[in-house]
Design an enzyme around this catalytic site. Structure first.
Site, short mmCIF file in Angstrom:
data_model
loop_
_atom_site.label_atom_id
_atom_site.label_comp_id
_atom_site.label_asym_id
_atom_site.label_seq_id
_atom_site.Cartn_x
_atom_site.Cartn_y
_atom_site.Cartn_z
N ALA A 154 0.85 -1.48 0.60
CA ALA A 154 0.24 -0.26 0.45
C ALA A 154 1.16 1.06 -0.08
O ALA A 154 1.95 2.11 0.93
CB ALA A 154 -0.94 0.34 1.00
N GLU B 265 -6.44 13.27 -2.12
CA GLU B 265 -6.89 12.02 -3.17
C GLU B 265 -7.80 11.98 -3.68
O GLU B 265 -9.02 12.67 -2.57
CB GLU B 265 -5.65 10.68 -1.82
CG GLU B 265 -4.95 10.08 -2.09
CD GLU B 265 -4.49 8.86 -1.49
OE1 GLU B 265 -5.82 8.43 -1.76
OE2 GLU B 265 -3.42 8.45 -1.35
N HIS C 41 -8.39 -0.14 -9.96
CA HIS C 41 -7.48 0.93 -9.76
C HIS C 41 -7.86 1.82 -11.13
O HIS C 41 -6.55 0.92 -11.78
CB HIS C 41 -6.33 0.65 -9.27
CG HIS C 41 -5.84 2.39 -8.60
ND1 HIS C 41 -5.31 3.24 -9.36
CD2 HIS C 41 -5.59 2.54 -7.22
CE1 HIS C 41 -4.42 3.57 -9.03
NE2 HIS C 41 -5.29 3.59 -7.61
N ARG D 145 -13.07 6.58 -8.43
CA ARG D 145 -12.53 5.36 -9.14
C ARG D 145 -12.95 5.38 -10.55
O ARG D 145 -12.19 4.87 -11.81
CB ARG D 145 -11.46 4.54 -8.34
CG ARG D 145 -10.52 5.45 -7.34
CD ARG D 145 -9.48 3.48 -6.33
NE ARG D 145 -8.77 5.01 -6.51
CZ ARG D 145 -8.12 4.36 -5.45
NH1 ARG D 145 -8.07 2.75 -5.11
NH2 ARG D 145 -7.19 4.85 -4.50
N HIS E 54 -7.96 -3.98 -8.52
CA HIS E 54 -7.51 -3.47 -7.12
C HIS E 54 -7.87 -3.84 -5.63
O HIS E 54 -7.12 -4.30 -5.23
CB HIS E 54 -7.60 -1.72 -7.07
CG HIS E 54 -6.07 -1.06 -6.49
ND1 HIS E 54 -5.14 -1.79 -6.18
CD2 HIS E 54 -6.58 -0.64 -5.19
CE1 HIS E 54 -4.99 -1.01 -5.44
NE2 HIS E 54 -5.52 0.09 -4.92
N ARG F 265 -14.72 2.18 -1.84
CA ARG F 265 -14.30 2.38 -1.34
C ARG F 265 -13.66 3.57 -1.75
O ARG F 265 -13.19 3.81 -3.26
CB ARG F 265 -13.24 1.65 -1.10
CG ARG F 265 -12.01 1.86 -0.23
CD ARG F 265 -10.37 0.66 -0.22
NE ARG F 265 -10.09 1.30 -1.21
CZ ARG F 265 -8.89 0.77 -1.93
NH1 ARG F 265 -8.14 1.24 -0.94
NH2 ARG F 265 -8.22 1.29 -2.60
#
Ligand SMILES: Cc1cc2nc3c(=O)[nH]c(=O)nc-3n(C[C@H](O)[C@H](O)[C@H](O)COP(=O)(O)OP(=O)(O)OC[C@H]3O[C@@H](n4cnc5c(N)ncnc54)[C@H](O)[C@@H]3O)c2cc1C
Length: 491
Positions: A17, A84, A201, A247, A308, A343
């Protein structure tokens, strides 16, 4: 207490990670903002009590990690907080620039190794759970060095086996991420929930024939731009937040752009940033790209999406209890409902430390179990190879799905048949779990006739008004149901 790992103790998604761990520490941030961002990313399917526990207990768990020696990056005595995708403020702590998971895992390992009564076994793959009177009483592991079975009896078993990225041809996950805990739990009758929600991802490095190395979202958070192979920026045509859109939106935009330019990839461009800054902020990413012949300071990196993160998993209550007494799950193997349908970046490391601690506490209260138990596994293994399963998953249960593709997945697994193996090894057990999890993903994704979060159906592009969770149990029909939002799942 015994910790069993099927590879080295280090080999795990946690170890790789990069971006960081999201936590509302102070300043312009608070629990409520973190909660709202998490709920927004989860696209209507987050279990709110779980989200509340995550954001409220997160800071305490981070302080504990710091007390135990975790070294998060600082500047002028202040923790650095990165921004992010889909976070409304900068709240992502990182360590060693882009080695956050390594720092957290190392800290936990050092702490655990110093505790009395705790031992570790590596290269032992747990293959099945032991069951007596409807409760889990232990597990069976396959000792890969001695090539023999080990029976482990326990008061309680925690599945912390991680995700199932290896289901897919393209994945950022290490080879150990084969959904073992989910496969084993399903075989003993535990409920599996929301397994169709797979996060792809958007930016894995695309170098043919090499593993899909992740280029963290933090790169885009720090200003990296997406361009198609003609060098044109394109995200403004897909979402207001452009490169920092959720994402799933970015992944689909990349696929659309790859299709319209007939290319195998798009480009991630950081060349407008100072070279020294890139090397200092993203040392591991910079060096790894360089080893693939790509100097991020001088040229954009070829990227495309890769599997991912698995939002669903073995359903648990807020204490990590599954629907089978004695069996617990935490981390990516579990479905607490924290992530809903998608997520929020960097929430998974936090979920691991918050709900791992909760599960550990609940397990310590368990009464002793009988020193017996039978496996519920079957010694039949799918005939399909791991690669065949991965191709099948990528084509039929990938970024954009439809009924025909998912039916093909189910049919091909069934028609592929099963074989009895007299001397199965770790790879065979992993293949059995991959086939089980792929079937579950296809069944739940087929039933979910809508597009939501990480699940996008070309034949049902809209979202249905009711937010319902998929529920799969061995021997029972797959259903969609609502979870009570005021109380945790009852075992
Ligand atoms: C490249 C990459 C980057 C990421 N970056 C971030 C990030 O920046 N922030 C963030 O929040 N999340 C990130 N994630 C996601 C996050 O790392 C994972 O969701 C999280 O670390 C999962 O932790 P876990 O403990 O559940 O599983 P893991 O860390 O994967 O650990 C699972 C362990 O179980 C063992 N195991 C599995 N099956 C068996 C078996 N049958 N028998 C015995 N042992 C078994 C494995 O060997 C492994 O040791 C990233 C993931 C990847 C792959």
């Amino acid at each position: 207490m015994l910790v069993v790992a099927k590879d080295t103790i280090e080999e795990s998604s946690t170890e790789y990670a990069q971006g960081g761990i999201a936590v509302a520490l102070s300043g312009d941030d608070n629990f409520r903002l973190h909660q709202l961002d998490t709920l927004m990313a989860g696209d209507g399917l987050c279990f709110e009590p779980a989200v509340a526990a995550l954001v409220q207990e997160g800071p305490g768990r981070i302080e504990e990690l710091i007390d135990w020696g975790a070294n998060f990056d600082k500047e002028n005595g202040e923790y650095l907080r990165a921004r992010e995708g889909a976070h409304s403020v900068s709240r992502v702590l990182h360590a060693g620039g882009d080695s956050t998971g390594h720092e957290i895992a190392g800290t936990l390992w050092r702490k655990a190794a110093a505790l009395p009564g705790l031992s570790f076994v590596s290269f032992a793959a747990v293959t099945d759970l032991l069951l007596a009177d409807g409760a889990v009483t232990g597990a069976v592991a396959y000792d890969q060095k001695r090539k023999q079975r080990i029976d482990i009896h326990a008061r309680a078993v925690l599945l912390a086996t991680g995700g199932a990225g290896q289901l897919y041809r393209n994945t950022t996950n290490p080879s150990v991420a084969t959904g073992d805990g989910i496969g084993m739990a399903y075989r003993v009758g535990a409920e599996v929930a929301d397994i169709e929600f797979v996060q792809f991802h958007p930016t894995a490095l695309f170098v043919p024939g090499r593993p899909r190395f992740l280029l963290s979202e933090a790169l885009r958070g720090e200003g990296a731009l997406l361009r198609n192979i003609h060098g044109e920026r394109f995200m403004h045509r897909y979402h207001d937040m452009q490169e920092l859109a959720p994402r799933d939106v970015v992944s689909r935009a990349i696929v659309a752009e790859m299709q319209s330019t007939a290319a195998t990839h798009v480009l991630l461009d950081l060349t407008h940033k100072p070279a020294a800054w890139i090397r200092q902020r993203f040392p591991r990413i910079y060096e790894t790209c360089l080893s693939f012949g790509i100097d991020l300071a001088r040229q954009p990196a070829p990227v495309h999406p890769a599997a991912h993160y698995l939002m669903g998993g073995v359903r648990t209550d807020l204490q990590g209890r599954t629907t089978i007494p004695g069996l617990y799950a935490a981390g990516e193997a579990a479905c607490t409902g924290v992530h809903g349908a998608n997520r929020l970046a960097s929430n998974s490391l936090l979920e691991g430390v918050v709900f791992g601690a909760r599960a550990g506490h609940a397990m310590s209260q368990e009464a002793a179990k009988p020193f017996r138990g039978l496996t519920f596994g079957d010694e039949q293994f799918p005939a399909l190879s791991r690669e065949a399963l991965q191709d099948l998953a990528w084509e039929g249960c990938g970024i954009a799905r439809d009924a025909a593709g998912m039916q093909r997945v189910l049919r091909t697994i069934d028609e592929g048949g099963r074989q009895h193996l007299s001397d199965p090894g770790r790879g065979d057990y992993e293949r059995r779990n991959l086939a089980t999890v792929l079937r579950l993903v296809a069944k739940a994704a087929l039933l979910r006739q809508e597009s939501r979060g990480g699940h996008y159906r070309t034949d049902f592009p809209g979202k249905s008004p009711a937010a319902r969770h998929s529920s799969l149990r061995r021997g029972q029909p797959t259903v969609l149901l609502e979870w009570e939002t005021t109380s945790p799942a009852k075992p």
